[in-house]
Enzyme design. Structure first.
Site, mmCIF file in Angstrom:
data_model
loop_
_atom_site.group_PDB
_atom_site.id
_atom_site.type_symbol
_atom_site.label_atom_id
_atom_site.label_comp_id
_atom_site.label_asym_id
_atom_site.label_seq_id
_atom_site.Cartn_x
_atom_site.Cartn_y
_atom_site.Cartn_z
ATOM 1 N N HIS A 196 30.615 -9.692 -1.516
ATOM 2 C CA HIS A 196 30.301 -9.652 -0.093
ATOM 3 C C HIS A 196 29.247 -10.720 0.190
ATOM 4 O O HIS A 196 28.106 -10.612 -0.262
ATOM 5 C CB HIS A 196 29.781 -8.277 0.303
ATOM 6 N N ASP A 225 30.647 -4.124 5.903
ATOM 7 C CA ASP A 225 29.201 -4.124 6.165
ATOM 8 C C ASP A 225 28.839 -4.203 7.643
ATOM 9 O O ASP A 225 27.690 -4.423 7.984
ATOM 10 C CB ASP A 225 28.557 -5.302 5.417
ATOM 11 N N HIS A 264 28.026 -10.485 11.519
ATOM 12 C CA HIS A 264 27.272 -9.248 11.713
ATOM 13 C C HIS A 264 25.799 -9.307 11.319
ATOM 14 O O HIS A 264 25.131 -8.257 11.312
ATOM 15 C CB HIS A 264 27.975 -8.082 11.001
#
Length: 1009
Positions: free
Chosen positions: A262, A374, A578
């Site tokens: 990630h 996430d 994000h």
């Protein structure tokens, strides 16, 4: 039998740490190291390789914050190592506890080809399996000295988050730089003992299996000669054969591991550093794919693939090869892993358009899973968009962070606004950075809430954020856990394989309806107001640019700017990542975002201006064309059209509003449709709707009341606002200036703390709306600014706009689920109503809001208070968040229906444009029902000249409407989001018949005759 369990477990830990792990590399020699410290920003690879070097010793400091150093290591393989496996151990000064959050490196061969990344948990580079004695070794390392922003004591304000404010002191000391022999047998023994030791710790002390493992480990440790670990490692492994080969129970949970890293596209590092993080990680995992035939890796975010393609083509070539082999799997189908609360309707749709199109064009792959582990909560609009984009599965992880309520499912059907359902998985391993430890695997089994109905879960496996992704140790763990008694079965496989099997066995999964609200990180709806305003205004400018460029292309032969619009959309989509749009990145990221939004605005304004000039025609004296980009008509201009006004305006202006002194102090504004009383404090104490004979403001209260709260959450400063912030509030009632303006508005000026606010309150002629323009010169720290509207309204729910519709949320706190939503997201409007009469508050750039209810003692009526969240001032990760001047526009709309709220929300975000000219412009397309809202009018991305129209039902009901093409219509088809026809459309001449379900989105492709 005497219980010596704890003795053996302690023995295992010490022998592993002090004897066996050090014996993995039994022999080593130092490498010679030289360095060049690049001045300023990173340089191209060729320049870094060619630069002159200076000697540097192990232990020497290096690396100012955000610097780049090019190291060269050189050495010779000793003759006595001939035939052995040799690796370079390259430790830049890593802290193994911080993979992804400190210095990193990418290793190159002398010819400039990349080898692999260097990270805190991945410090080795293979020289050869069976090397020749005397072989020369020469490697180059592009090392980035990223500072540690979130240290062991996190959330401490720091100036390291911007290269303009960071000091120049070195952050690291060069550590081990050696050539070493790898003893593969000892390495395998380490993996055996780690897996068994961790499994043993998760089993009950009453379990026979735990004791079987304990005794086998004891025998293995007895077999190890502590003075000759390498010579005795094979004997020790033999003692573990039986316990490692005992098969898992038939009912054992099944975990589909997928290699993953990630990587936040920006966060505690700038965008430019993410480019290099992605390159290092993909270099690592493509090398691992070559070594491990059973390993499979997945990577999301088309933007990150595009970065490698542009900046590290050699790495990208390896990625493309692995993708073609089916082992490097593009997932997600979005341009970035975006926030999903705040992006507008079209922006969230375009995340899928541009993401999926990239994967189709580059790899010929139709991604079927949406991968958002996430993101800070998930919009109820997503399920429909997922399906319209041609995907069918959804994965998230972040909901496990919720503070108050545990989400009840791990595999479920998620139903969105319109009733669309998507098969969804939420990995019970509760991390998207799994290392497949015994604790993690056991937690996944215990935590899995679908027991008895389903048997499978997924585990994203690898160090994220530049930590290097999946390691060979993780792959080794999976091999041992593939079929091991006492453990879940673990196997690396593609996400699609997991979803297909999970869907097949659990198609009757439970249903969750509505948004996936994260009970944490609520302040992301407010932090970094300038970034949020840049996003909102860019989205609406993109709407206008597409609309007017398409209209001008059809009407006036204007050249449609395909390339520019594609590039600008991708820029805006990137900044919806994000940790950018939510305002949770370092100062550098938001400083650059502000500059980027400025450039985007300038280019879009140029496109809009050129298109409007082409449409307006010549400009005789007094001739003005008023363009209306909103989806509803106003001021004589049709929706998405323009009217000729000025000297030939046939409609007289409505009576101007009046401003007069008010008895007792203050002023009264009146435009015949509303009467607004502002007291001597500059507060709105009455908004009277004469048509309904209804007062809007609750008795004894004041609206447009600015309120200031202390705001120091327990952690995650830029992310969180904790409910206790409400316990203390300061009403800003002192007024410096209260005076009418020449334009018929009221000017109110206040000072508080180190800040100052100036507001203009006005009633537009002919409109039932109180406009409020607010400018805040904000210099507070750890404060939260809200604008309150206490309404005389009994409403048990709000309607808050989200993408392609609205979402109802309760105004009460009956349950812990209701109470947890004390700060929520709205786009352009929030609407509250009693049957027959409602109120809307619309805005041009805010997202956070809250609603509370109180019953008045005097008349037992209900006061429902709606508050817009304007500004915050957290100090981490940006110590000067939001300092400076901010401008907001919001409005109170009494007597508003839901349709009025939709209309006014669009109008405040899409003001009319007045252009000199002589031509009225008819809409390119129009719709017969105001409940059906057009979200985009554009030319098809394939350059065919077809007109693409996206529309949706906006009120939550059924709608039948006619779409009228303002050009000769050849044919019409219903398309997916990528403009690929999926069904025919019913036409009659130049008209398309529409029948929409509640909140249904329809994309039409209209071919011109």
């Amino acid at each position: 039998m005497h219980n010596d369990r704890t003795v053996t477990e302690a023995r295992l830990k010490r022998v592993l740490d002090e004897r066996i792990r050090p014996a993995v590399y039994p022999q080593s020699v130092p490498l010679t190291v030289t360095v060049w410290h690049a001045p300023g920003e990173p340089v191209p690879v060729a320049e870094g390789l060619a630069a002159g070097r200076e000697p540097i010793e192990v232990g020497a400091p290096w690396g100012p914050p955000w610097g780049t150093s090019w190291f060269t290591v050189a050495g010779t393989v000793p003759e006595e190592w001939a035939g052995r496996t040799v690796e370079a151990l390259l430790d830049l000064g890593f802290d193994e506890n911080m993979p992804g959050f400190q210095c990193e490196g990418l290793v190159y061969r002398p010819d400039g080809s990349p080898v692999k990344g260097l990270n805190p948990r991945n410090q080795w580079v293979r020289i050869g399996e069976s090397v020749a004695g005397g072989e020369e070794v020469l490697l180059h390392i592009e090392a980035s000295s990223n500072p540690v922003i979130m240290d062991y004591h996190p959330f401490v304000p720091t100036e390291l988050g911007d290269r303009l404010t960071a000091d120049g002191a070195p952050r690291y000391r060069l550590a081990r730089m050696d050539l070493a022999v790898l003893d593969r047998v000892v390495w395998e023994l380490v993996q055996d003992l780690e897996v068994l030791g961790e499994l043993m710790a998760e089993l009950s002390v009453d379990s026979p299996r735990r004791w079987e493992i304990l005794r086998a480990v004891e025998r293995a440790l007895d077999a190890v000669d502590l003075q000759d670990v390498g010579g005795s490692a094979e004997r020790a492994r033999e003692q573990l054969t039986d316990v490692l080969s005992a098969p898992a129970h038939a009912s054992a949970h099944r975990i589909s591991a997928i290699g993953h890293a990630h990587i936040d596209s920006a966060w505690l590092w700038p965008l430019r550093e993410t480019v290099r993080k992605v390159a290092r990680t993909t270099a690592n995992v493509t090398a691992l794919l070559e070594d491990e035939p059973d390993f499979v890796y997945a990577m999301s975010q088309a933007q990150q693939f595009a970065w490698i393609k542009e900046h590290r083509p050699e790495v990208y070539a390896r990625v493309k090869k692995a993708v073609a082999e089916g082992r490097f799997v593009p997932v997600g189908g979005m341009w970035v892993e975006s926030d999903t609360n705040m992006p507008g309707s079209e922006a969230l749709a375009r995340q899928f358009v541009h993401g999926k199109r990239f994967f189709l064009e580059e790899f010929g792959i139709e991604t079927e899973e949406v991968w958002l582990p996430d993101t800070f909560g998930y919009s109820a609009a997503l399920p429909q968009l997922v399906r319209l984009a041609g995907a069918k599965w959804f994965l998230t992880q972040k909901i496990s962070w919720s503070q108050t309520n545990k989400f009840p499912h791990h595999t479920f059907w998620w139903e969105g606004l319109d009733g669309t359902r998507v098969f969804t998985h939420f990995p019970p391993i509760d991390t998207y950075n799994s290392r497949l430890s015994g604790q993690e695997v056991a937690h996944a089994v215990r935590n899995f809430q679908e027991k008895g109905g389903a048997t499978r879960s997924l585990a994203p496996t690898g160090w994220g954020d530049g930590g290097g992704g999946t390691t060979r140790e993780m792959v080794a763990r999976a091999k041992r856990l593939a079929d091991l008694e006492g453990s879940a079965r673990v196997v690396f496989e593609r996400p699609s394989a997991f979803f297909e099997k999970a869907h097949a066995e659990y198609g009757h999964a439970p249903v969750w309806v509505g948004e996936l609200y994260l009970e944490l990180h609520r302040a992301t709806l407010t932090s970094q107001a300038q970034t949020k305003q840049g996003n909102r205004r860019s989205e609406h400018l993109l709407r206008e640019a597409e609309l007017w460029a398409a209209t001008a292309a059809v009407r006036a032969g204007f050249r449609y700017p395909y390339e520019a619009l594609d590039r600008l959309w991708k820029t805006v989509l990137l900044h919806q990542f994000h940790d950018i749009l939510p305002g949770t990145s370092i100062a550098w990221v938001h400083r650059e975002a502000a500059a980027t939004y400025g450039a985007v605005t300038a280019e879009l304004e140029s496109i809009v201006g050129d298109a409007l000039a082409a449409l307006a025609g010549d400009a005789p004296a007094g001739g003005t064309v008023v363009f209306n980009a909103a989806p509803h008509g106003r001021g004589g201009a049709a929706a998405h059209g323009a009217a000729l006004v000025g000297s030939r305006d046939p409609d007289p202006d409505p009576d101007p509003p009046t401003v007069r002194a008010r008895e007792g102090g203050g002023f009264t504004l009146d435009n015949g449709l509303l009467r607004v009383e502002v007291d001597g404090r500059g507060l709105v104490v009455s908004v009277y709707d004469p048509e309904a004979d209804r007062e809007t403001i609750a008795p004894g209260t004041a609206a447009n009341l600015l309120q200031l709260h202390p705001d120091l959450p327990n952690m995650w400063d830029a992310w969180d606002v904790d409910h206790f912030y409400r316990n203390t509030v300061t009403d800003l009632t002192d007024v410096e200036t209260l005076e009418p303006t020449d334009e018929g508005a009221l000017r109110v000026v206040r000072a508080f703390g180190s800040s100052r606010v100036e507001q203009l309150l006005s009633l537009p002629p002919g409109e039932r709306r109180l406009d409020i323009e607010t400018e805040v010169d904000w210099h507070e720290t750890e404060k939260f600014l809200k604008a309150a509207f206490p309404l005389d309204l009994h409403a048990d729910r709000t309607a808050a706009e989200t993408q392609f519709g609205h979402l109802y949320r309760p105004t009460h706190t009956n349950t812990s689920w209701d109470a947890a939503k004390f700060e929520a997201c709205a786009h352009r409007f929030v609407h509250l109503e009693e049957p027959g009469w409602g109120v809307a508050v619309v805005n041009d750039s805010t997202y956070g809001y809250d609603v509370t209810r109180a019953v008045r003692e005097a008349d037992t009526g209900t006061t429902t208070t709606l508050r817009l969240s304007l500004l915050r001032a957290p100090r981490f990760p940006d110590p000067r968040t939001d300092q400076g001047i901010h401008r907001f526009r919001y409005a109170l709309v009494p007597g508003a229906s839901l349709g009025d709220a939709v209309r006014e929300g669009y109008r405040i975000n899409l003001p009319e444009r007045r252009v000199p000219g002589s031509a009225g412009v008819e809409p390119l397309v129009s719709v017969s029902d105001d409940a059906v809202v057009i979200s985009a009018i554009k030319l098809a991305d394939d350059g065919s000249g077809d007109v693409v129209v996206r529309l949706y039902e906006s009120l939550g009901g059924r709608a039948r409407a006619r779409l009228e093409a303002g050009f000769p219509l050849g044919s019409a088809s219903v398309c997916d989001l990528l403009e690929r026809p999926v069904a025919g459309a019913t036409t009659d001449g130049d008209t398309v018949a529409l029948s929409l379900r509640p909140f249904e989105i329809v994309t039409l492709r209209l071919a011109r005759r």
